[in-house]
Design a protein around this motif. Structure first.
Motif, PDB file in Angstrom:
ATOM      1  N   HIS A  97       0.809  -1.212   0.000  1.00  0.00           N
ATOM      2  CA  HIS A  97       0.000   0.000   0.000  1.00  0.00           C
ATOM      3  C   HIS A  97       0.848   1.271   0.000  1.00  0.00           C
ATOM      4  O   HIS A  97       0.326   2.370  -0.208  1.00  0.00           O
ATOM      5  N   LYS A  98       2.162   1.117   0.208  1.00  0.00           N
ATOM      6  CA  LYS A  98       3.069   2.282   0.231  1.00  0.00           C
ATOM      7  C   LYS A  98       3.899   2.395  -1.046  1.00  0.00           C
ATOM      8  O   LYS A  98       4.674   3.344  -1.192  1.00  0.00           O
ATOM      9  N   LEU A 102      -2.913   3.594  -5.099  1.00  0.00           N
ATOM     10  CA  LEU A 102      -3.972   2.742  -4.570  1.00  0.00           C
ATOM     11  C   LEU A 102      -5.170   2.787  -5.513  1.00  0.00           C
ATOM     12  O   LEU A 102      -5.410   3.804  -6.156  1.00  0.00           O
ATOM     13  N   PRO A 103      -5.924   1.716  -5.641  1.00  0.00           N
ATOM     14  CA  PRO A 103      -5.846   0.503  -4.829  1.00  0.00           C
ATOM     15  C   PRO A 103      -4.762  -0.469  -5.306  1.00  0.00           C
ATOM     16  O   PRO A 103      -4.363  -0.450  -6.465  1.00  0.00           O
ATOM     17  N   VAL A 104      -4.320  -1.320  -4.377  1.00  0.00           N
ATOM     18  CA  VAL A 104      -3.510  -2.476  -4.725  1.00  0.00           C
ATOM     19  C   VAL A 104      -4.480  -3.560  -5.174  1.00  0.00           C
ATOM     20  O   VAL A 104      -5.344  -3.986  -4.407  1.00  0.00           O
ATOM     21  N   ILE A 134      -7.402  -3.285  -2.651  1.00  0.00           N
ATOM     22  CA  ILE A 134      -7.056  -2.815  -1.311  1.00  0.00           C
ATOM     23  C   ILE A 134      -6.654  -1.342  -1.317  1.00  0.00           C
ATOM     24  O   ILE A 134      -5.797  -0.920  -2.102  1.00  0.00           O
ATOM     25  N   GLY A 135      -7.291  -0.563  -0.424  1.00  0.00           N
ATOM     26  CA  GLY A 135      -6.819   0.791  -0.185  1.00  0.00           C
ATOM     27  C   GLY A 135      -7.586   1.909  -0.853  1.00  0.00           C
ATOM     28  O   GLY A 135      -7.078   3.029  -0.943  1.00  0.00           O
ATOM     29  N   SER A 290      -8.306  -4.092   7.783  1.00  0.00           N
ATOM     30  CA  SER A 290      -6.889  -3.788   7.962  1.00  0.00           C
ATOM     31  C   SER A 290      -6.595  -3.363   9.397  1.00  0.00           C
ATOM     32  O   SER A 290      -5.632  -3.823  10.017  1.00  0.00           O
ATOM     33  N   LEU A 298      -7.394   0.994   5.584  1.00  0.00           N
ATOM     34  CA  LEU A 298      -7.293   0.695   4.157  1.00  0.00           C
ATOM     35  C   LEU A 298      -8.641   0.153   3.671  1.00  0.00           C
ATOM     36  O   LEU A 298      -8.866  -1.051   3.675  1.00  0.00           O
ATOM     37  N   SER A 300     -11.309  -1.512   1.548  1.00  0.00           N
ATOM     38  CA  SER A 300     -11.035  -2.524   0.517  1.00  0.00           C
ATOM     39  C   SER A 300     -12.300  -3.276   0.153  1.00  0.00           C
ATOM     40  O   SER A 300     -13.296  -3.250   0.878  1.00  0.00           O
TER      41      SER A 300
END
Length: 419
Positions: A97-98, A102-104, A134-135, A290, A298, A300
């Motif tokens: 996520h960094k 986003l999203p992953v 995700i995110g 999360s 996060l 999702s």
């Protein structure tokens, strides 16, 4: 008879049935790969706490069905009963996520384990393909995943499935509904275990499939009436996007799914040909998961589709998948031609042609039976006379036509005819 057998509630995937499962997995994964989802694979077992905190201790999955054990080193582990918690744990551990926008977006395929009473469509070892975004909190992501699952099923030829859709609200509006539902459930004649479940997570009672419970739920408060303005607006956007894509769905105000981590959008794919185990897949949004497992906020959304149940649904509809033969060329060696034939088969394989050959010194009749069983389009027959003339006999297994082809031209000739 073999000394050992597969454990109760499990199964072996063996040819030719196994190729159908592979085709289903590929069909489900194809639209995901085409939509920016990258493949992820996680261990078959995780820390027990990951599922207890993420999936929910009030769920049957954690309280009754999870295979938990202690290792020789004293670690408390569990065979994974579902995929979302593991995938999110892996994404957090790798700080995905960094590392980018986003999203992953991730997809996965694997085996999962639950200690359940075995029946058609419900196994202790089962296979799923899943996807997680995700995110990001965006109705378009929820709609995207629903549409991609619909696309996958339709690409397989599946038609008689339905999509059920609901909203579970969020941390702002769900507590108010929870209180109203608990008050309603308190006036019912429920068994001790269901009463305990209602105290921990009353929405789980709505998911109870027993007739005696469902009869008493008539007149229960409906979550839709308690949604806050933000959740109502979010859900309407999801509905509008799915509708605009031409994907039909049904609003189901009692749909809650079996896991505690869901928020807002929740959906399920059901098929009438599977009896009591009608769900072939499902998912939803899990904006707080999360944080539940120690990560940052996060929001999702994701789903998991059952490969086993999808195969059963295809069989219920009588859908025959168009699966190409695993072998295109089957080679037969007569007399002293085996070394030459082995070399030709190796050349064909290197050229990208699926090729096999007869083993064990069988005669022409037995070897040609093998060729027929293989489903190959062509048979290559090589005898000692052919070797002397520098040719092979190429037989079209559909028409029966047989021609002599120079050894040096076999690969190019086969590739041209297959094309």
């Amino acid at each position: 008879m073999a000394t050992f057998q597969a454990p109760k509630g499990t199964y072996d995937l063996i040819p030719p049935v196994s190729v159908k499962y592979l085709a289903v997995r590929e069909a489900i994964a194809a639209p995901l790969r085409n939509s920016g989802y990258g493949y992820i694979e996680t261990p078959g077992f995780e820390d027990v706490g990951l599922f207890a905190r993420g999936v929910g201790e009030s769920t049957d999955i954690v309280s009754k069905e999870m295979y938990a054990f202690e290792t020789k080193g004293g670690d408390q582990l569990a065979l994974r009963p579902e995929g979302t918690a593991s995938v999110l744990r892996a994404a957090l551990e790798a700080s995905l996520h960094k590392k980018g926008n986003l999203p992953v977006k991730l997809w996965y395929s694997g085996s999962y384990y639950r200690y359940e009473k075995p029946q058609a469509g419900r196994y202790r070892h089962f296979s799923q393909v899943g996807a997680e975004a995700i995110g990001a909190e965006d109705p378009a992501l929820d709609a995207e995943l629903i549409i991609l699952a619909d696309q996958a099923y339709r690409s397989l030829g599946l038609r008689n499935f339905r999509i059920l859709l609901n909203s579970l609200g969020d941390k702002e509006c769900r507590p108010v509904y929870r209180e109203a539902l608990q008050s309603f459930l308190g006036g019912l004649d429920l068994d001790e275990e269901t009463v305990r479940r209602a105290e921990i997570n009353p929405l789980r009672v709505l998911d109870d499939k027993r007739t005696e419970v469902q009869k008493q739920l008539v007149g229960a408060p409906v979550l839709r009436d308690y949604l806050c303005d933000a959740c109502k607006a979010y859900h309407e956007q999801v509905r509008a996007l799915v509708t605009a894509a031409g994907v039909a769905f049904e609003d189901d105000e009692k749909l809650v799914r079996g896991l505690d981590y869901y928020t807002r959008t929740t959906f399920e794919f059901v098929h009438g040909g599977l009896g009591s185990q009608s769900a072939v897949g499902g998912g939803g949004r899990y904006d707080g998961l999360s944080e539940m497992i120690g990560g940052p906020a996060l929001p999702s959304v994701g789903w998991a589709l059952g490969v086993d149940r999808t195969v059963l649904a295809l069989e219920a509809e009588g859908v025959e998948l168009d699966i190409p033969a695993s072998t295109s060329v089957f080679a037969v060696a007569l007399g002293e031609a085996k070394a030459t034939v082995f070399g030709l088969v190796t050349q064909l394989r290197k050229a990208g042609v699926a090729a096999d050959m007869s083993y064990g010194g069988k005669g022409l009749k037995g070897a040609m039976k093998d060729a027929n069983r293989s489903g190959a389009r062509f048979a290559v027959v090589v005898g000692e006379r052919d070797l002397a003339e520098g040719v092979v006999q190429l037989k079209d297994m559909e028409s029966g036509e047989q021609t002599a082809v120079p050894v040096a031209e076999l690969v190019d000739t086969v590739r041209a005819r297959l094309a």
